[in-house]
Scaffold this motif. Structure first.
Motif, PDB file in Angstrom:
ATOM      1  N   GLN A  93       0.826  -1.204   0.000  1.00 53.64           N
ATOM      2  CA  GLN A  93       0.000   0.000   0.000  1.00 53.64           C
ATOM      3  C   GLN A  93       0.857   1.249   0.000  1.00 53.64           C
ATOM      4  OE1 GLN A  93      -3.817   1.077   0.222  1.00 53.64           O
ATOM      5  NE2 GLN A  93      -2.241   2.291  -0.759  1.00 53.64           N
ATOM      6  N   GLY A  94       1.957   1.232   0.727  1.00 55.10           N
ATOM      7  CA  GLY A  94       2.823   2.401   0.766  1.00 55.10           C
ATOM      8  C   GLY A  94       3.552   2.660  -0.532  1.00 55.10           C
ATOM      9  N   ALA A  95       3.594   1.671  -1.432  1.00 46.21           N
ATOM     10  CA  ALA A  95       4.328   1.830  -2.692  1.00 46.21           C
ATOM     11  C   ALA A  95       3.471   2.385  -3.818  1.00 46.21           C
ATOM     12  CB  ALA A  95       4.930   0.497  -3.119  1.00 46.21           C
ATOM     13  N   VAL A  96       2.179   2.589  -3.590  1.00 44.78           N
ATOM     14  CA  VAL A  96       1.298   3.144  -4.630  1.00 44.78           C
ATOM     15  C   VAL A  96       0.496   4.301  -4.033  1.00 44.78           C
ATOM     16  CG1 VAL A  96       1.062   1.066  -6.027  1.00 44.78           C
ATOM     17  CG2 VAL A  96      -0.437   1.391  -4.086  1.00 44.78           C
ATOM     18  N   PRO A  97       0.300   5.382  -4.782  1.00 45.04           N
ATOM     19  CA  PRO A  97      -0.505   6.494  -4.261  1.00 45.04           C
ATOM     20  C   PRO A  97      -1.983   6.148  -4.129  1.00 45.04           C
ATOM     21  CG  PRO A  97       0.917   7.197  -6.080  1.00 45.04           C
ATOM     22  CD  PRO A  97       0.929   5.701  -6.069  1.00 45.04           C
ATOM     23  N   ASP A  98      -2.485   5.231  -4.938  1.00 44.60           N
ATOM     24  CA  ASP A  98      -3.905   4.883  -4.923  1.00 44.60           C
ATOM     25  C   ASP A  98      -4.256   4.154  -3.631  1.00 44.60           C
ATOM     26  OD1 ASP A  98      -2.526   4.538  -7.669  1.00 44.60           O
ATOM     27  OD2 ASP A  98      -4.570   5.090  -8.205  1.00 44.60           O
ATOM     28  N   THR A 229       5.959  12.423   0.508  1.00 44.12           N
ATOM     29  CA  THR A 229       5.341  13.629   1.060  1.00 44.12           C
ATOM     30  C   THR A 229       4.050  13.316   1.805  1.00 44.12           C
ATOM     31  OG1 THR A 229       4.106  14.072  -0.987  1.00 44.12           O
ATOM     32  CG2 THR A 229       6.317  15.038  -0.783  1.00 44.12           C
ATOM     33  N   ARG A 230       3.649  12.064   1.816  1.00 47.57           N
ATOM     34  CA  ARG A 230       2.400  11.651   2.465  1.00 47.57           C
ATOM     35  C   ARG A 230       2.721  10.666   3.584  1.00 47.57           C
ATOM     36  NH1 ARG A 230      -1.434   9.545  -2.247  1.00 47.57           N
ATOM     37  NH2 ARG A 230      -2.838   9.323  -0.440  1.00 47.57           N
ATOM     38  N   PRO A 231       2.534  11.050   4.849  1.00 51.62           N
ATOM     39  CA  PRO A 231       2.808  10.117   5.951  1.00 51.62           C
ATOM     40  C   PRO A 231       1.984   8.838   5.873  1.00 51.62           C
ATOM     41  CG  PRO A 231       2.553  12.367   6.761  1.00 51.62           C
ATOM     42  CD  PRO A 231       2.145  12.386   5.325  1.00 51.62           C
TER      43      PRO A 231
END
Length: 341
Positions: A93-98, A229-231
């Protein structure tokens, strides 16, 4: 006699056998698709049966050795194995922005773990994950770059863990014991150095590959910069990457404690991390083979009797491969049947 032009539409000639070609009905097409999907959903179970027939002796030997072990520590090792799926789902999940559905994401990692034991170099797990991401509407370039980011972060996260447990286990096995021999190390270093050069030569000679390669690098850099840039993305990305090898090492420590290995938990964890690092360059399905040999060598380097070290590795493989393999294959088949994969 001159030919007269035709003013109306041309009617196709009938078949010589007197029958008209029948179009394929939507119901028949759907039935064929459903049959193909059922066959595809049974392939993982078939692969499981073949592998069990080939390597069934390992399961019987491991079960016999584990019969006299402490069952509560073995249960703890199984819990650590299941938590490894959660850590893998966090990294994915952390590897994709979706945003991905949590339940299906976790199920896909259970299936990916089972597929990972059938193909070398994590190819099975990556193929399942890419298919899952595509089904969730993630574009193919972003799905493939997420695999590259996942692999890179998982590799980098092992370094701080090794340093921490080297300090926590000062009586560690000498590094020369777990390092590969000179020839293997030279091949690994040569491969690392030659890979970028070979890629550059291929891109220089094959011009159609340049644009896809540039697009891949551009997408990877853009997504990596955006994710950090997104925690809500980089925390599960790096946290899961650190937790995944630590949970696997805890499985080894649990099995070693259940069998009475005379080593502390930091020593057992360090032995696994060192063995995984030393044998990680050798592609094998699920790391089976090189990691096992390196782990036995590392445990023996601490002074563990060879038979007990071998039993620990067999128990580790039973908990991380054989026990989860059947439910993993069932989940994989169910996801294929439900068109999630």
């Amino acid at each position: 006699m001159p030919l007269m032009p035709l003013d109306g539409p041309v009617t196709p000639l009938p078949r010589t056998d007197g029958r008209r070609p029948q179009p394929v009905s939507p119901a028949r097409r759907a039935l064929g698709s459903a049959t193909a999907r059922r066959v595809a959903s049974l392939l993982p179970l078939l692969a499981l049966g073949v592998w069990a027939a080939v390597d069934g002796g390992t399961v019987r030997d491991g079960a016999a050795r584990l019969a006299a072990a402490d069952p509560w520590w073995l249960l703890a090792g199984l819990v650590f194995t299941c938590l490894g799926w959660v850590a893998a789902a966090c990294v994915r999940q952390g590897a994709v922005p979706d945003r991905l559905p949590r339940g299906l994401l976790l199920a896909s990692q259970v299936a990916a773990d089972a597929a990972n034991h059938l193909l070398p170099a994590n190819l099975g797990a990556h193929a399942v994950t890419v298919r899952f991401l595509l089904r969730q509407g993630v574009p193919l370039p972003r799905a493939t770059t997420s695999i590259a980011l996942y692999s890179l972060v998982r590799a980098l996260a092992k370094t701080p863990l090794l340093l921490v447990f080297l300090l926590a286990a000062p009586t560690a096995v000498p590094p020369v014991t777990v390092l590969p021999d000179g020839r293997t190390l030279a091949l690994a270093v040569g491969g690392v150095l030659l890979l970028p050069a070979a890629a550059a030569v291929v891109l220089a000679l094959v011009r159609p590959l340049r644009r896809p390669a540039v697009d891949f690098v551009r997408t990877a850099l853009t997504d990596a910069r955006h994710l950090h840039t997104r925690p809500g993305r980089f925390l599960p990305l790096w946290g899961g990457a650190v937790a995944a090898p630590l949970l696997q090492a805890c499985v080894v420590a649990s099995v070693g404690t259940a069998l009475g290995v005379p080593l502390s938990w930091p020593q057992l964890v360090l032995a696994f991390l060192a063995a995984g690092t030393a044998a990680g360059a050798v592609p094998a399905p699920g790391g089976i083979g090189p990691v096992d040999a390196a782990l036995v060598l590392a445990l023996a380097g601490y002074g563990t009797p060879l038979a007990l070290a071998t039993a620990t590795v067999i128990g580790y493989r039973v908990l991380t491969v054989w026990l989860p393999l059947l439910p993993g294959m069932l989940v994989l088949s169910a996801l294929v049947q439900r068109k999630v994969l």
